[in-house]
Design an enzyme around this catalytic site. Structure first.
Site, short mmCIF file in Angstrom:
data_model
loop_
_atom_site.label_atom_id
_atom_site.label_comp_id
_atom_site.label_asym_id
_atom_site.label_seq_id
_atom_site.Cartn_x
_atom_site.Cartn_y
_atom_site.Cartn_z
N GLU A 472 11.30 -38.09 23.66
CA GLU A 472 12.50 -37.77 24.42
C GLU A 472 12.65 -38.80 25.54
O GLU A 472 13.36 -39.77 25.38
CB GLU A 472 12.43 -36.34 24.97
CG GLU A 472 13.76 -35.86 25.50
CD GLU A 472 13.80 -34.34 25.68
OE1 GLU A 472 14.82 -33.88 26.19
OE2 GLU A 472 12.83 -33.65 25.32
N GLU A 741 6.80 -28.22 32.35
CA GLU A 741 8.16 -27.87 31.92
C GLU A 741 8.37 -26.36 31.89
O GLU A 741 9.45 -25.88 32.22
CB GLU A 741 8.40 -28.46 30.53
CG GLU A 741 9.78 -28.19 29.97
CD GLU A 741 10.00 -28.88 28.63
OE1 GLU A 741 11.17 -29.05 28.24
OE2 GLU A 741 8.99 -29.27 27.97
#
Length: 970
Positions: A472, A741
């Protein structure tokens, strides 16, 4: 002898910047003074070209009566390209003192205009080298120079990534150049001073080119060549001689090309380097390149070359591994002791053809094995094949990894233990200046602060990425906007965000829609709290640095975003259409959903109002009075419609979540009794959840600020200090060295959240740092006066369980320091305020008669502006150092403020009914509901009530809520 001095001169945020294309650069400086209350009354700037002796002045501002000392525009004649300008500053202060001239600083212009480019884009001739092949290209050119070289510069860029070599030496220490921009619309070029490396006679220049972000694998497994499928280089060398002549060497089809030892290099996947394929001396003169291929001129779809805007990416720290061990699965693993972003450098002496493989990961699983599951399709693998000619040293060139642990395969003798002295971790990120510090007496909170900083370092790598390890690593807009207040405390981020905002502006769609990630390689757009980066980030940069130019540059983009929202749906004052991420990753989400329970149109309308307010305020700063009027009207109507749609007549929010209450408070969507009720109910939601949050990306950045703002600072402190799941300190106790996260990236039983999306270095939740600096430490600014020109010093001790804290911030004006220390007897507060600023200081719970400043009572010292309030003593001071000391009346117990006093408004029966819930059998409530307000401490000590402080607080909350409901209905 008195001291007044001008120091720390910068041009466009930077000290002595080389190669800038800004035609009216801005100059800033700091003032050092030995007198309190020093303010600048006037300044003078002189600028000269080439002449360090200032015998020929290009621009003299004259003596300007002003206290302006940041972002002062150069006001002289038009600048020339490729020219070094020297400048100096002197100031006069409010004590009629005049400084000497500052030390001389400089900036050097780049090419300034595209017409200055003479180079051509070149790439290997496809008849000799497949232009789509994976190995990195080597490009070279020999040239001859005459004697008498006075200066030499290289200007250039490449796609994807390049390294530059001259006469066998690497030029510069920058990595991953030219950085990542929206390449078709904006591509940075770099400037190198190579005067010392140039030789009279034969010279050679070499360029190494790899895929990078330009044509490498991004976003999805089959996604390549997003910007183009051909690597290319674009460089020119300017050499000046002492006879006044100039020679220019450019990239053209006379260059030669080959491949070399880098046979594979990708951002996500790592690098493979075969040292047997090295071409010794390839960037030196007299190298035999007879068998090299030629080059061709390549047409490129690039419309705008701009000088380097962001600070370069560099190795900023070197870490030594703390351990090497064999896992239960039999893998040999190195532990760096810190989840870091960068690369592993190693030394090895091995036979020719030995293959060493490094596989990078962030954590170990609960069995102690290295965990690669969260990388998705990113390989994060580095392979090195030895040439077998003695000691070899290697670190990858065109990639980076996010890791703490490295699985090592093939290293000679590793079965007997790895020689740790042969391995180091090189930390890589945008080389921003560190500006903020925070520490306290609680080691877990200190580790949290370190994790926040490491998370920023790992993800501020030319663009503000969401994560640095999996497939990502994109510039997600929401992550950047929620974290930017914390980011700009930790590091000087002016150039970093200026560059990224320019990419946001060019990637914004014609209708004003903002893509999810910048640069835009993901697609998708229009989500609330994501697209709002277009307004929030430039406004935060302006507030932090007083940078009006970034507001002016971005104003059309900001306006376009608000107007895009305005056109959505049938009601221009609500945003209740389209796709929204909502409160992403909130714990109150439904099973198997990433989206929290807060209504998405609720969130969207709040952020619509927030962006509109910012746009209005930006218009005010820029003197755009028509827009001020228009967007004031729009904001009023959005808030009115919000209250009609999402707030009941009695003041209850229709979305009964923590996040809904947080953002309604934070962005002033409710007023009066409805605001009181929203704050109360937010507090109740936390109490009911045992002081745990269940917020996601939208609510978490603001929850502590909203609690403190709403009068429930102690709850915010309890939230911070929780160390079980879910909490910030839970991660710390689980061994985190960066911010995760997910609140449960590692669950209490040691298992992991889903592999699908589980980064252990994701800075968004590190936004708690903003509250820690502002509320716990107590450094803030007057929002109406940007850049900490007027500083607010207001530490909040209520509910704090530690005894000391310290924060420091290097502002545009200089260093701000606040340090406090509590004992059972005293409060000690130390403050430093930079010259040319003022500060308002609150000494919590102090009384004027008790306060000592230095060795003097406050009342007999030289601080004349102070007053005693219900909160404590408020002072207004100028620059200087101050040491305050006074009695700690409440010791380390919470300090009680006026808004937690008993309110006498209910009749006797109602009081008894409520008290009965908390103290069964109570018979004397009038003592508690006397007309004379009593503090909680006093009430808790009433023997006849037999109440604890917590019980009294609960009674007060119930009474206030009942009174609020009655008044709202009326």
């Amino acid at each position: 002898m008195t001291l007044l001095k001008v120091e720390a001169l910068t041009c466009e945020y930077r000290s002595n910047p080389l190669g800038i294309d800004i035609k009216r650069p801005r100059i800033s400086w700091k003032i050092q003074s030995d007198r309190r209350g020093t303010m600048q009354k006037a300044y003078q700037i002189q600028v000269t070209a080439h002449d360090q002796n200032f015998t020929t002045i290009k621009w003299d501002s004259g003596i300007i009566e002003s206290d302006e000392s940041i972002h002062v525009d150069y006001g002289g004649p038009e600048l020339e390209p490729r020219t070094r300008y020297f400048y100096r500053v002197k100031v006069w202060d409010n004590f009629d003192r005049e400084t000497a001239w500052s030390e001389i600083a400089w900036w050097e212009t780049g090419l300034l205009d595209t017409s200055e480019w003479k180079a051509e884009w070149i790439t290997p001739d496809p008849e000799g080298i497949d232009p789509l092949s994976e190995p990195a290209f080597l490009l070279r050119k020999e040239f001859t120079l005459k004697p008498g070289i006075t200066s030499a510069r290289i200007y250039g860029t490449g796609v994807g990534l390049y390294e530059l070599y001259l006469n066998g030496e690497r030029i510069g220490d920058e990595l991953l150049s030219p950085g990542w921009t929206s390449y078709h619309k904006r591509l940075q070029y770099q400037t190198y001073n190579v005067t010392e490396q140039m030789l009279a006679g034969s010279n050679a220049i070499g360029i190494m080119l790899a895929d990078g972000w330009y044509k490498g694998n991004l976003v999805r497994e089959d996604n390549r060549n997003i910007y183009g499928d051909r690597r290319a280089a674009f460089f020119q060398i300017h050499v000046n001689y002492n006879d006044g002549t100039e020679e220019i060497i450019v990239t053209d089809n006379t260059w030669k090309a080959s491949t070399g030892p880098i046979i594979f290099s990708e951002i996500y996947h790592g690098e493979t380097y075969d040292a047997r394929l090295e071409k010794e001396g390839w960037s030196q003169s007299n190298y035999n390149d007879e068998n090299w291929a030629g080059t061709i001129i390549q047409e490129m779809p690039i419309t705008d070359l701009v000088a380097q805007e962001n600070v370069p990416t560099r190795v900023t720290e070197v870490l030594k591994p703390i351990d090497a061990f064999v896992t239960p699965a039999g893998d040999t693993v190195i532990d760096m002791g810190q989840n870091m972003v960068g690369r592993l450098r190693f030394k090895v002496n091995a036979p020719r053809g030995t293959q060493i493989v490094l596989k990078h990961a962030e954590v170990l699983d609960k069995d102690g094995n290295i965990y690669f599951g969260n990388l998705k399709f990113a390989k994060q693998t580095v392979e090195y094949i030895t040439k077998g000619e003695g000691l070899e040293t290697y670190a990858p060139h065109f990639t980076f990894q996010g890791f703490r642990y490295v699985k090592v395969e093939g290293y000679p003798g590793q079965e007997n233990g790895l020689p740790l002295e042969n391995f180091v971790g090189e930390v890589i990120h945008s080389d921003m200046e560190r500006t903020g510090e925070f520490e306290c007496s609680d080691p877990l909170v200190n580790r949290l602060q370190q994790n926040i900083v490491w998370g920023q370092r790992g993800n501020f790598l030319d663009v503000p990425t969401d994560c640095p390890q999996r497939s990502e690593r994109l510039g997600w807009t929401a992550d950047a906007q929620v974290f930017i207040p914390t980011a700009l405390f930790n590091y000087q981020g002016g150039p970093f965000f200026t560059k990224w905002l320019r990419d946001l502006k060019v990637d914004q769609l014609p209708d004003g829609n903002v893509p999810f990630v910048i640069p835009n390689v993901e697609g998708g757009m229009g989500s609330a709290a994501w697209g709002d980066a277009a307004t929030i980030i430039p406004w935060t940069v302006y507030q932090t640095y007083g940078d009006k130019r970034v507001l002016a540059e971005q104003f059309d983009s900001m306006k376009a975003w608000v107007e895009y929202i305005r056109k959505q749906g049938k009601n221009e004052y609500l945003w209740n259409t389209g796709f929204h991420f909502g409160d992403w990753l909130a714990l109150d989400a439904k099973e198997n959903s990433f989206v929290g329970a807060t209504a998405r149109d609720f969130i969207a309308t709040v952020f619509y109002a927030h962006s509109t307010r910012i746009l209005r305020d930006a218009a005010e700063v820029l003197g755009k009075q028509d827009e001020v009027q228009e967007y004031s009207f729009l904001l009023d109507n959005i808030i009115e419609q919000f209250n009609h749609e999402f707030v009941s007549p009695s003041g209850r929010l229709v979305s009964p979540t923590q996040t809904a209450h947080v953002i309604a408070l934070m962005f002033d969507m409710v007023e009066g009794k409805a605001k009181e009720r929203t704050a109360y109910e937010l507090n109740q939601l936390l109490i009911q959840n045992d002081y745990h949050l269940n917020t996601g990306f939208v609510g978490t950045p603001y929850i502590s600020l909203a609690l403190s703002k709403g009068g429930y600072h102690e709850t915010a402190v309890k939230l911070l200090m929780k160390d079980d799941f879910p909490s910030w300190l839970y991660q710390v106790k689980k061994g985190a060295t960066t911010v995760w996260e997910h609140w449960d990236s590692i669950k209490p039983d040691g298992s992991f959240w889903s592999d699908q999306m589980n980064s252990f270095n994701h800075y968004a939740y590190g936004s708690i740092g903003n509250w820690m600096y502002k509320a716990v430490a107590g450094i803030d600014m007057d929002p109406a006066i940007p850049a900490y020109k007027k500083i607010k010093i207001e530490p909040k001790f209520a509910g704090i369980s530690f005894t000391q804290a310290k924060a420091a911030y290097e502002s545009m004006y200089g260093r701000i320091l606040l340090s406090w220390h509590l004992t059972n007897e005293t409060v000690e507060i130390e403050v430093e305020i930079p010259a040319n600023t003022t500060a308002e200081i609150l000494l919590p719970k102090a009384q004027v008669a008790d306060v000592m400043e230095g060795n003097k009572p406050l009342v007999s010292g030289d601080i004349n502006s102070y007053m005693e309030t219900t909160e404590g003593v408020r002072l207004t001071v100028g620059s200087g150092s101050y040491q305050f000391r006074y009695r700690n009346e409440s010791g380390l117990r919470p300090s009680f403020t006026e808004d937690t006093r008993i309110i006498d408004f209910l009749d006797y029966k109602e009081a008894v009914d409520i008290l009965e819930k908390f103290a069964p059998g109570i018979t004397k409530p009038p003592a508690i509901f006397s007309t004379k307000a009593r503090s909680l401490k006093e009430l808790a000590e009433l023997e006849e009530a037999n109440l604890t402080v917590d019980k009294v607080k609960a009674i007060i909350a119930e009474l206030k809520m009942l009174k609020l409901e009655v008044e709202l209905v009326k």
